[in-house]
Motif scaffolding. Structure first.
Motif, mmCIF file in Angstrom:
data_model
loop_
_atom_site.group_PDB
_atom_site.id
_atom_site.type_symbol
_atom_site.label_atom_id
_atom_site.label_comp_id
_atom_site.label_asym_id
_atom_site.label_seq_id
_atom_site.Cartn_x
_atom_site.Cartn_y
_atom_site.Cartn_z
ATOM 1 N N GLY A 1 7.666 -36.414 34.914
ATOM 2 C CA GLY A 1 7.925 -35.259 34.293
ATOM 3 C C GLY A 1 8.588 -34.323 35.385
ATOM 4 O O GLY A 1 8.992 -34.552 36.465
ATOM 5 N N ASP A 2 8.999 -32.962 34.898
ATOM 6 C CA ASP A 2 9.804 -32.015 35.692
ATOM 7 C C ASP A 2 8.693 -31.346 36.501
ATOM 8 O O ASP A 2 7.853 -30.679 36.173
ATOM 9 N N GLY A 3 9.101 -31.190 37.807
ATOM 10 C CA GLY A 3 8.047 -30.522 38.575
ATOM 11 C C GLY A 3 8.441 -29.018 38.516
ATOM 12 O O GLY A 3 7.581 -28.477 39.194
ATOM 13 N N THR A 4 9.196 -28.647 37.807
ATOM 14 C CA THR A 4 9.318 -27.060 37.386
ATOM 15 C C THR A 4 8.694 -26.682 36.230
ATOM 16 O O THR A 4 8.639 -25.259 35.952
ATOM 17 N N ASP A 5 7.989 -27.738 35.439
ATOM 18 C CA ASP A 5 7.356 -27.319 34.287
ATOM 19 C C ASP A 5 5.857 -27.144 34.666
ATOM 20 O O ASP A 5 5.218 -28.013 35.209
ATOM 21 N N SER A 6 5.149 -25.900 34.266
ATOM 22 C CA SER A 6 3.707 -25.759 34.646
ATOM 23 C C SER A 6 2.703 -26.504 34.040
ATOM 24 O O SER A 6 1.936 -27.150 34.542
ATOM 25 N N ALA A 7 2.995 -27.086 32.799
ATOM 26 C CA ALA A 7 2.163 -28.099 32.113
ATOM 27 C C ALA A 7 2.127 -29.479 32.648
ATOM 28 O O ALA A 7 1.155 -30.148 32.868
ATOM 29 N N VAL A 8 3.218 -29.898 33.308
ATOM 30 C CA VAL A 8 3.482 -31.158 34.213
ATOM 31 C C VAL A 8 2.703 -30.926 35.476
ATOM 32 O O VAL A 8 1.774 -31.903 35.883
ATOM 33 N N GLN A 9 2.924 -29.631 35.975
ATOM 34 C CA GLN A 9 2.082 -29.533 37.332
ATOM 35 C C GLN A 9 0.509 -29.511 37.031
ATOM 36 O O GLN A 9 -0.248 -30.156 37.950
ATOM 37 N N LEU A 10 0.253 -28.735 35.934
ATOM 38 C CA LEU A 10 -1.202 -29.039 35.812
ATOM 39 C C LEU A 10 -1.837 -30.439 35.318
ATOM 40 O O LEU A 10 -2.570 -30.943 35.905
ATOM 41 N N ASP A 11 -0.875 -31.220 34.706
ATOM 42 C CA ASP A 11 -1.274 -32.686 34.482
ATOM 43 C C ASP A 11 -1.310 -33.480 35.706
ATOM 44 O O ASP A 11 -2.193 -34.527 35.955
ATOM 45 N N ALA A 12 -0.619 -32.845 36.795
ATOM 46 C CA ALA A 12 -0.506 -33.532 38.075
ATOM 47 C C ALA A 12 -1.824 -33.031 38.845
ATOM 48 O O ALA A 12 -2.010 -33.652 40.115
ATOM 49 N N GLY A 13 -2.768 -32.202 38.437
ATOM 50 C CA GLY A 13 -3.580 -31.530 39.362
ATOM 51 C C GLY A 13 -3.321 -30.470 40.287
ATOM 52 O O GLY A 13 -4.268 -30.381 41.107
ATOM 53 N N VAL A 14 -2.132 -29.770 40.322
ATOM 54 C CA VAL A 14 -1.779 -28.954 40.989
ATOM 55 C C VAL A 14 -2.646 -27.715 41.214
ATOM 56 O O VAL A 14 -3.021 -27.227 42.381
ATOM 57 N N ASN A 15 -3.583 -27.616 40.280
ATOM 58 C CA ASN A 15 -4.603 -26.480 40.188
ATOM 59 C C ASN A 15 -5.771 -26.736 41.253
ATOM 60 O O ASN A 15 -6.293 -25.911 41.762
ATOM 61 N N ASP A 16 -5.766 -28.091 41.572
ATOM 62 C CA ASP A 16 -6.985 -28.475 42.628
ATOM 63 C C ASP A 16 -6.174 -28.775 44.040
ATOM 64 O O ASP A 16 -6.913 -29.239 44.921
ATOM 65 N N ALA A 17 -4.794 -28.551 44.272
ATOM 66 C CA ALA A 17 -4.026 -29.171 45.255
ATOM 67 C C ALA A 17 -4.371 -28.006 46.214
ATOM 68 O O ALA A 17 -4.454 -27.000 46.297
ATOM 69 N N ASP A 18 -4.337 -28.871 47.603
ATOM 70 C CA ASP A 18 -4.282 -28.060 48.971
ATOM 71 C C ASP A 18 -3.074 -27.687 49.585
ATOM 72 O O ASP A 18 -2.943 -26.822 50.276
ATOM 73 N N LEU A 19 -2.079 -28.492 48.942
ATOM 74 C CA LEU A 19 -0.870 -28.611 49.559
ATOM 75 C C LEU A 19 0.138 -28.801 48.429
ATOM 76 O O LEU A 19 0.071 -29.935 47.791
ATOM 77 N N PHE A 20 1.355 -28.210 48.213
ATOM 78 C CA PHE A 20 2.310 -28.606 47.511
ATOM 79 C C PHE A 20 3.616 -28.840 48.309
ATOM 80 O O PHE A 20 4.126 -27.821 48.880
ATOM 81 N N ILE A 21 4.400 -29.730 47.981
ATOM 82 C CA ILE A 21 5.581 -30.163 48.762
ATOM 83 C C ILE A 21 6.586 -30.529 47.685
ATOM 84 O O ILE A 21 6.600 -31.311 46.962
ATOM 85 N N ALA A 22 7.688 -29.629 47.520
ATOM 86 C CA ALA A 22 8.870 -29.749 46.902
ATOM 87 C C ALA A 22 9.951 -30.583 47.515
ATOM 88 O O ALA A 22 10.735 -29.971 48.473
ATOM 89 N N LEU A 23 10.481 -31.763 47.029
ATOM 90 C CA LEU A 23 11.490 -32.370 47.658
ATOM 91 C C LEU A 23 12.493 -32.722 46.769
ATOM 92 O O LEU A 23 13.256 -33.994 46.859
ATOM 93 N N MET A 24 12.709 -31.845 45.838
ATOM 94 C CA MET A 24 13.854 -32.202 44.606
ATOM 95 C C MET A 24 15.131 -31.790 45.401
ATOM 96 O O MET A 24 15.350 -31.416 46.492
ATOM 97 N N GLY A 25 16.158 -32.278 44.739
ATOM 98 C CA GLY A 25 17.622 -32.302 45.199
ATOM 99 C C GLY A 25 18.036 -30.910 45.286
ATOM 100 O O GLY A 25 19.128 -30.623 46.016
ATOM 101 N N HIS A 26 17.635 -29.912 44.665
ATOM 102 C CA HIS A 26 18.338 -28.720 44.797
ATOM 103 C C HIS A 26 17.339 -27.495 45.207
ATOM 104 O O HIS A 26 16.338 -27.619 44.837
ATOM 105 N N ASP A 27 17.787 -26.661 45.931
ATOM 106 C CA ASP A 27 16.877 -25.565 46.398
ATOM 107 C C ASP A 27 16.393 -24.572 45.332
ATOM 108 O O ASP A 27 15.373 -24.407 45.560
ATOM 109 N N ASP A 28 16.959 -24.504 44.318
ATOM 110 C CA ASP A 28 16.555 -23.524 43.340
ATOM 111 C C ASP A 28 15.391 -24.181 42.445
ATOM 112 O O ASP A 28 14.223 -23.743 42.273
ATOM 113 N N THR A 29 15.536 -25.471 42.467
ATOM 114 C CA THR A 29 14.512 -26.197 41.593
ATOM 115 C C THR A 29 13.161 -26.180 42.669
ATOM 116 O O THR A 29 12.076 -26.041 42.173
ATOM 117 N N ASN A 30 13.313 -26.557 43.926
ATOM 118 C CA ASN A 30 12.285 -26.734 44.880
ATOM 119 C C ASN A 30 11.784 -25.287 44.991
ATOM 120 O O ASN A 30 10.452 -24.966 44.847
#
Length: 191
Positions: A52-81
Protein backbone atom coordinates in the motif's frame (compact mmCIF):
# COMPACT_ATOMS: atom_id res chain seq x y z
CA UNK A 1 10.93 -2.05 19.53
CA UNK A 2 8.42 -1.92 16.68
CA UNK A 3 9.83 -0.22 13.59
CA UNK A 4 7.71 0.57 10.55
CA UNK A 5 9.55 1.31 7.31
CA UNK A 6 7.76 2.88 4.37
CA UNK A 7 9.55 2.07 1.12
CA UNK A 8 11.02 -1.34 0.36
CA UNK A 9 14.26 -0.32 -1.32
CA UNK A 10 17.65 -2.00 -1.17
CA UNK A 11 18.46 0.40 1.67
CA UNK A 12 15.39 -0.84 3.53
CA UNK A 13 16.41 -4.45 2.99
CA UNK A 14 19.85 -3.77 4.47
CA UNK A 15 18.39 -1.87 7.44
CA UNK A 16 15.84 -4.58 8.11
CA UNK A 17 18.50 -7.26 8.34
CA UNK A 18 20.52 -5.11 10.74
CA UNK A 19 17.46 -4.37 12.89
CA UNK A 20 16.42 -8.01 13.03
CA UNK A 21 19.82 -8.87 14.48
CA UNK A 22 18.93 -6.49 17.33
CA UNK A 23 15.59 -8.29 17.86
CA UNK A 24 13.37 -5.45 16.65
CA UNK A 25 9.97 -6.16 15.16
CA UNK A 26 9.76 -4.84 11.60
CA UNK A 27 6.85 -3.91 9.35
CA UNK A 28 7.43 -2.72 5.78
CA UNK A 29 4.94 -0.69 3.77
CA UNK A 30 5.59 -0.88 0.02
CA UNK A 31 3.37 0.23 -2.84
CA UNK A 32 5.02 -1.72 -5.67
CA UNK A 33 3.76 -5.30 -5.95
CA UNK A 34 6.99 -6.62 -7.52
CA UNK A 35 9.00 -5.12 -4.66
CA UNK A 36 6.69 -6.79 -2.13
CA UNK A 37 7.23 -10.14 -3.85
CA UNK A 38 11.01 -9.62 -3.82
CA UNK A 39 10.97 -8.69 -0.12
CA UNK A 40 8.80 -11.72 0.69
CA UNK A 41 11.48 -13.95 -0.83
CA UNK A 42 14.47 -12.04 0.54
CA UNK A 43 13.38 -11.39 4.14
CA UNK A 44 12.57 -13.79 6.97
CA UNK A 45 8.88 -14.49 7.59
CA UNK A 46 8.77 -12.50 10.85
CA UNK A 47 8.92 -9.28 8.81
CA UNK A 48 5.35 -8.17 8.13
CA UNK A 49 4.87 -6.78 4.61
CA UNK A 50 1.97 -4.44 3.89
CA UNK A 51 1.20 -3.57 0.29
CA UNK A 52 0.00 0.00 0.00
CA UNK A 53 0.80 3.70 -0.09
CA UNK A 54 2.88 4.83 2.90
CA UNK A 55 1.23 8.25 2.76
CA UNK A 56 -2.22 6.74 3.33
CA UNK A 57 -3.29 6.80 6.99
CA UNK A 58 -5.46 3.67 6.53
CA UNK A 59 -2.45 1.75 5.21
CA UNK A 60 -0.33 3.03 8.09
CA UNK A 61 -3.03 1.87 10.53
CA UNK A 62 -3.06 -1.58 8.87
CA UNK A 63 0.73 -1.67 9.31
CA UNK A 64 0.41 -0.97 13.03
CA UNK A 65 1.96 2.49 12.98
CA UNK A 66 -0.23 3.36 15.98
CA UNK A 67 2.00 1.02 18.06
CA UNK A 68 5.31 1.93 16.40
CA UNK A 69 8.30 3.22 18.33
CA UNK A 70 10.01 4.40 15.15
CA UNK A 71 8.83 5.24 11.64
CA UNK A 72 11.35 5.39 8.79
CA UNK A 73 10.42 6.83 5.39
CA UNK A 74 12.63 5.56 2.56
CA UNK A 75 10.47 6.34 -0.44
CA UNK A 76 11.99 7.95 -3.50
CA UNK A 77 10.73 11.51 -3.09
CA UNK A 78 11.21 14.02 -0.29
CA UNK A 79 7.60 15.16 -0.38
CA UNK A 80 6.22 11.62 0.07
CA UNK A 81 8.68 10.95 2.88
CA UNK A 82 7.62 14.19 4.58
CA UNK A 83 3.90 13.41 4.28
CA UNK A 84 4.33 9.80 5.48
CA UNK A 85 6.29 10.94 8.55
CA UNK A 86 3.84 13.73 9.36
CA UNK A 87 0.94 11.26 9.26
CA UNK A 88 2.83 8.85 11.52
CA UNK A 89 3.62 11.65 13.98
CA UNK A 90 0.31 13.51 14.03
CA UNK A 91 -2.28 10.78 13.43
CA UNK A 92 -0.53 7.98 15.33
CA UNK A 93 1.78 9.80 17.78
CA UNK A 94 4.90 7.93 16.70
CA UNK A 95 7.63 9.33 18.98
CA UNK A 96 10.44 9.25 16.42
CA UNK A 97 10.47 9.61 12.63
CA UNK A 98 13.47 9.40 10.33
CA UNK A 99 13.28 10.24 6.63
CA UNK A 100 15.58 9.84 3.67
CA UNK A 101 16.02 13.28 2.14
CA UNK A 102 17.34 13.38 -1.41
CA UNK A 103 17.81 17.13 -1.58
CA UNK A 104 19.84 18.50 1.35
CA UNK A 105 18.11 21.88 0.96
CA UNK A 106 14.98 20.18 2.36
CA UNK A 107 16.68 19.14 5.62
CA UNK A 108 15.53 22.35 7.32
CA UNK A 109 11.86 21.63 6.56
CA UNK A 110 12.09 18.13 8.00
CA UNK A 111 13.84 19.35 11.14
CA UNK A 112 11.29 22.12 11.70
CA UNK A 113 8.46 19.60 11.92
CA UNK A 114 10.40 17.21 14.15
CA UNK A 115 11.52 14.64 11.57
CA UNK A 116 15.13 13.50 11.59
CA UNK A 117 16.47 13.91 8.03
CA UNK A 118 19.14 11.64 6.59
CA UNK A 119 20.64 12.75 3.29
CA UNK A 120 23.03 10.44 1.49
CA UNK A 121 23.77 13.33 -0.88
CA UNK A 122 24.91 15.47 2.05
CA UNK A 123 26.91 12.60 3.57
CA UNK A 124 28.77 12.03 0.30
CA UNK A 125 29.44 15.76 -0.09
CA UNK A 126 30.84 15.91 3.46
CA UNK A 127 33.06 12.89 2.80
CA UNK A 128 34.46 14.49 -0.35
CA UNK A 129 35.03 17.78 1.51
CA UNK A 130 36.68 15.97 4.42
CA UNK A 131 38.98 14.06 2.08
CA UNK A 132 39.99 17.32 0.39
CA UNK A 133 40.84 18.90 3.74
CA UNK A 134 42.11 15.94 5.75
CA UNK A 135 43.24 13.56 3.01
CA UNK A 136 46.74 14.98 2.74
CA UNK A 137 47.34 15.18 6.49
CA UNK A 138 49.52 12.53 8.11
CA UNK A 139 49.99 11.86 11.78
CA UNK A 140 53.52 11.73 13.13
CA UNK A 141 54.05 9.30 15.97
CA UNK A 142 57.27 9.58 17.95
CA UNK A 143 57.94 6.98 20.60
CA UNK A 144 60.86 6.43 22.92
CA UNK A 145 61.44 4.41 26.02
CA UNK A 146 62.36 0.91 27.04
CA UNK A 147 59.50 -0.72 25.11
CA UNK A 148 60.54 0.70 21.74
CA UNK A 149 63.50 -0.07 19.47
CA UNK A 150 66.01 2.75 19.45
CA UNK A 151 66.25 4.58 16.12
CA UNK A 152 63.49 2.52 14.48
CA UNK A 153 61.38 4.40 11.92
CA UNK A 154 57.84 3.08 11.58
CA UNK A 155 55.97 3.66 8.34
CA UNK A 156 52.44 5.00 8.39
CA UNK A 157 49.77 2.92 10.09
CA UNK A 158 46.04 3.05 10.68
CA UNK A 159 44.70 5.02 13.65
CA UNK A 160 43.08 1.93 15.13
CA UNK A 161 46.60 0.54 15.70
CA UNK A 162 47.15 3.22 18.36
CA UNK A 163 44.82 1.20 20.56
CA UNK A 164 47.06 -1.84 20.18
CA UNK A 165 50.14 0.23 20.99
CA UNK A 166 48.53 1.59 24.17
CA UNK A 167 47.42 -1.89 25.24
CA UNK A 168 50.97 -3.19 24.79
CA UNK A 169 52.42 -0.31 26.83
CA UNK A 170 49.84 -0.73 29.59
CA UNK A 171 50.21 -4.50 29.65
CA UNK A 172 46.54 -5.21 29.01
CA UNK A 173 44.95 -7.65 26.58
CA UNK A 174 43.31 -5.71 23.73
CA UNK A 175 39.68 -6.30 22.85
CA UNK A 176 39.06 -7.20 19.20
CA UNK A 177 39.24 -4.19 16.91
CA UNK A 178 40.17 -3.41 13.33
CA UNK A 179 43.86 -2.88 14.08
CA UNK A 180 46.54 -5.22 12.85
CA UNK A 181 49.44 -6.07 15.14
CA UNK A 182 51.66 -7.05 12.21
CA UNK A 183 51.71 -3.41 11.04
CA UNK A 184 53.28 -2.12 14.24
CA UNK A 185 55.01 -4.96 16.06
CA UNK A 186 58.48 -4.16 14.65
CA UNK A 187 58.64 -0.88 16.54
CA UNK A 188 58.70 -2.77 19.84
CA UNK A 189 61.67 -4.48 21.45
CA UNK A 190 61.21 -8.17 22.07
CA UNK A 191 59.89 -8.86 25.56
Amino acid sequence: MLIVISGGSTTAEYLINMMLEQNHRIVVIEEDHDSIEHLAEALPPEVLLVEGDGTDSAVQLDAGVNDADLFIALMGHDDTNLVACEIAMTAFNVPRCIANVNSPKNNRIFKEVGIEPVSSTELIARMVEEEAVVGDMHMVFYASGPAFRKGYRQGSFQNQNMYLILCRLLGIEPAPNDGEWKEIKRMFRDK
